[in-house]
Design a protein around this motif. Structure first.
Motif: not given
Length: 165
Positions: A83-86, A119-123, A134-136, A138-141
């Motif tokens: 449910d986080k888009g991970q 919430e966030k995407l990092t490339i 991409k995910s929350t 915290e998970e992205v970091e």
């Protein structure tokens, strides 16, 4: 005097090489993606992997041709129930320059899907590897920290995008 100059040069060279080591070679993008998940402490029990197809390149705002000209292969990892888009994408590019060029292009053209819960995407890219996660926040970091560690400590590119939708 000559010995002292050589010693100073060697010490400087050793210190400069400590900041970034060569990226390890992974047998394939799936092994790197699995290592990122495992190092991040994510639950791997319900995660599935699929090869990334060039026909899906449009999802990143790039053409099939752009992808095919730059990439060797890619993999997508995502939980079966989430449910986080991970979602983790890992690509092995033909060169470090291709990785950076495509990372920059994706970061400029990416558009969030209205139904995306992330919430966030990092490339990010390191050498010839390109990672999108991409995910929350915290998970992205956690994933970026793992990718940085696995890639020898240095990232050639990093762009964070927030889902404001």
């Amino acid at each position: 005097m000559k010995k002292m100059m050589i010693s100073v040069f060697l010490a400087a060279w050793m210190l400069s090489s400590c900041s970034k080591t060569a990226i390890p070679t992974f047998s394939d993008t799936k092994s790197l993606a699995n290592a990122i998940y495992e190092e991040s402490g994510f639950d791997m029990s319900a995660v599935y992997a699929e090869d990334f197809q060039s026909t899906s390149a449009f999802a990143f705002g790039i053409s099939m041709t752009d992808y095919e000209n730059a990439a060797k292969n890619g993999v997508v990892l995502r939980p079966s129930i989430d449910d986080k888009g991970q979602t983790l994408y890992v690509f092995e590019m033909k060169s470090a320059a291709d990785a950076r060029r495509l990372a920059e292009k994706i970061s400029k053209g990416y558009e969030w899907a209205p139904c995306d819960n992330a919430e966030k995407l990092t490339i990010a890219c390191a050498e010839e590897y390109l990672m999108l996660f991409k995910s929350t926040k915290e998970e992205v970091e956690d994933a970026v920290t793992s990718f940085r560690r696995l890639s020898g400590g240095g990232l050639a590119f990093r762009k964070d995008l927030s889902n404001v939708g």
